[in-house]
Design an enzyme around this catalytic site. Structure first.
Site, PDB file in Angstrom:
ATOM      1  CG  ASP A  34      -1.884   1.197   1.183  1.00 17.49           C
ATOM      2  OD1 ASP A  34      -2.921   1.065   0.520  1.00 17.49           O
ATOM      3  OD2 ASP A  34      -1.596   2.241   1.793  1.00 17.49           O
ATOM      4  CD  GLU A  36      -1.569   6.224   2.666  1.00 15.98           C
ATOM      5  OE1 GLU A  36      -2.240   7.141   2.132  1.00 15.98           O
ATOM      6  OE2 GLU A  36      -2.057   5.113   2.960  1.00 15.98           O
ATOM      7  CG  HIS A 176      -6.640   7.116   4.541  1.00 17.61           C
ATOM      8  ND1 HIS A 176      -6.797   6.735   3.225  1.00 17.61           N
ATOM      9  CD2 HIS A 176      -7.878   7.370   5.012  1.00 17.61           C
ATOM     10  CE1 HIS A 176      -8.080   6.773   2.914  1.00 17.61           C
ATOM     11  NE2 HIS A 176      -8.759   7.142   3.977  1.00 17.61           N
ATOM     12  CG  ASP A 181      -4.544   1.838   4.793  1.00 22.17           C
ATOM     13  OD1 ASP A 181      -4.932   1.819   5.968  1.00 22.17           O
ATOM     14  OD2 ASP A 181      -4.805   2.765   3.995  1.00 22.17           O
TER      15      ASP A 181
END
Length: 570
Positions: A34, A36, A176, A181
């Protein structure tokens, strides 16, 4: 940057042994990743701010990887609120030039898994190419796509990671942040595997190519499509009592309806609908756009139980600026002939209330529901005591001063929302710097709801204000499709026959088009969804305007300038 080994933590039951073709899922190493980022599009220059990954095999966690990444650009306030990652946190973090090779080493030899893999893998591939790194030949599995085949809307309202984490009781709540995540996605992946294991999915190849099975009884109904044409149109599935179960649209009616009786149909609920279906009615349409509009109208008329969307276009909420001696904002269900200003329609009352709150943060007009005369004499309310209301109730403000604020609010609603955007963003930035992210998130969501509603109003009103718009586009078969739109409603559709005089034919189509008498508000003759479908077609490449009666214009400084802010809100 950290990479740690972890103790075994089995999450899904090993299947009973048997002779298998392909790679058994229990023997495959998955790397669940994942990211960001500073925004939603690598093509717009957005950068990675964090990478998190978990490596698993046979339900056991083999290791974890996590690092912040210095994007060498400012992190927008919206993103800081969403992720909790601030410019200060990434100041001393490694750049993507060192973080990406470390991740690729960690993930080597595994199958990459991500929730919306196109986003995460797209960013990783982009920066690998930017660094001239050889991208490994990863196989990729997307848990969003898999969940769409497995998790019905009865179980979850959507297929977002947060919704699926609740369905599968993930041990980590998505927040987030990349590693958390990724851990939640591991639990979702294992939950999907558990469920599919009972359906005979035991290998990676079966998982990658999974299609929901169709019962033999449903397969035997393929003949229901035999009488349908190979043409664009609308189809209606009906049960034995002729009740409409489902309405759909296609460019090829026969081919699309036949697909419901084969393994290519993946939706569980639709599989249930097919088992109940006794007949299928087809309505041939001149163009795909006409089919889309007819579909919306038929869904609103019949309210089929297996259509999720568009069944209740009447259930909308409007934001209204009243016309009275001391105007106020209110939420209403319909537009009246009262010379008031309306924004919307909002698809939910919650988003309308959120927009109302955003406006009340900026404009201190009264929030009470009482009717006042021109010279009220009442006591001040709590909002007035907090300087959040000009308090016309006790004479604290004169009509001229109050009217100036109302005119500014009216301009914000209909033409230029900059006052709201600037003030709310300033508050968000201040709260983010103080790491008060939850409060900032409330401001972010309110602003996004207001921008969506205001942009929608301006976009709809621009088209619906035109008594008639005639437009044409050359279709894939070389013929010209023509549509007549009146006050935002599709009044006629057709295809110019080969050899016909185009202008004469278009004039004839206009003469036979539906007469449309507009009602009130930004959607005076059709639902907002129908007008938006028409707008998407009008704005598509290759569309030519034949004639426009009236003025089709949007405010130069309107809400559409800020609509990108709404993509960062949940």
């Amino acid at each position: 940057m950290t990479s740690t080994a972890a103790l075994p933590a089995p999450r899904w039951e090993e299947q009973r042994s048997f002779d298998e073709l392909g790679r058994a899922l229990r023997d495959v190493t998955f790397c669940v990743v994942d990211l960001e980022t500073t925004g939603g599009s690598v093509g717009d220059g957005d950068r990675i701010t964090e990478i998190g990954a978990v490596k698993v095999r046979g339900g056991e966690v083999l290791g974890e990887f996590q690092t912040l990444v210095n994007p060498h650009t400012a992190i927008p306030a919206f993103i800081a609120v969403l992720t909790g990652i601030t410019n200060r946190m990434v100041a001393d973090a490694p750049s993507i030039r060192s973080a990406l090779p470390a991740f690729l080493e960690f993930a080597a030899g595994s199958v990459l898994v991500a929730h919306n893999a196109r986003f995460d893998v797209g960013f990783l591939r982009h920066f690998a190419q930017e660094q001239d790194l050889v991208w490994p030949d990863f196989e990729v599995l997307d848990t969003v796509k898999l969940a769409r085949h497995v998790v019905s809307r009865d179980e979850a309202p959507n297929h977002k990671l947060s919704s699926l984490a609740r369905v599968f009781r993930a041990s980590t709540t998505p927040n987030h942040r990349a590693l958390e995540d990724a851990r939640a996605t591991v639990d979702v992946l294992h939950g999907l595997m558990e469920r599919l294991g009972g359906l005979g999915v035991h290998t990676l190849e079966e998982l990658q190519g999974y299609n929901a099975r169709v019962a033999s009884a449903s397969r035997r109904k393929r003949h229901l499509a035999d009488t349908l044409p190979h043409a664009p149109g609308v189809y209606l599935f009906r049960d034995e009592r002729e009740r409409v179960l489902y309405v759909g649209t296609s460019r090829d009616l026969r081919r699309r309806v036949r697909s419901y009786f084969t393994a290519s149909e993946k939706r569980t609920r639709i599989g249930q609908m097919v088992q109940l279906a006794a007949s299928v009615t087809g309505i041939e349409c001149a163009t795909p756009l006409e089919a889309e509009v007819r579909e919306l109208r038929l869904i609103a008329e019949h309210k089929p139980p297996y259509n999720r969307r568009s069944r209740h276009p009447e259930k909308v909420t409007w934001l209204k600026l009243t016309r009275e001696p001391w105007p106020r904002l209110s939420l209403v269900k319909r537009v009246l002939d009262d010379d008031a200003d309306y924004v919307g329609p909002f698809s939910s009352r919650a988003s309308a209330e959120s927009s109302l709150a955003a406006l009340h943060e900026v404009f201190p007009i009264r929030q009470c529901n009482e009717r006042f005369g021109r010279k009220p004499s009442r006591s001040r309310c709590a909002l007035a005591e907090m300087d959040r209301c000009l308090a016309p109730c006790d004479g604290s403000v004169d009509e001229q001063s109050y009217g100036a604020v109302v005119r500014q609010l009216q301009d914000t609603l209909l033409r230029r929302p900059d006052d709201v955007v600037d003030l709310v963003q300033a508050r968000m930035s201040a709260l983010a710097e103080q790491e008060r992210f939850e409060e900032a998130a409330h401001h972010r969501d309110r602003l996004a709801d207001f921008i969506r509603g205001s942009a929608r109003t301006q976009r709809l009103a621009a088209l619906t204000g035109c008594p008639e718009v005639v437009a044409a586009r050359r279709e894939d078969d070389g013929r010209w499709a023509v549509h007549v739109v009146r006050h935002g409603r599709l009044a006629a559709a057709g295809v110019i026959p080969s050899g016909a005089d185009a202008l004469t034919w278009v004039d004839s189509l206009r003469l036979t088009a539906e007469t449309v008498l507009p009602a009130l508000g930004p959607t005076p003759a059709a639902t907002a969804e129908e007008t938006e479908r028409i707008l998407r077609w009008l704005e598509a490449p290759g569309v030519r305007l034949v004639d426009v009666v009236g003025e089709w214009t949007c405010p130069v400084q309107g809400a559409a300038r800020h609509v990108t802010l709404t993509t960062l809100a949940p």
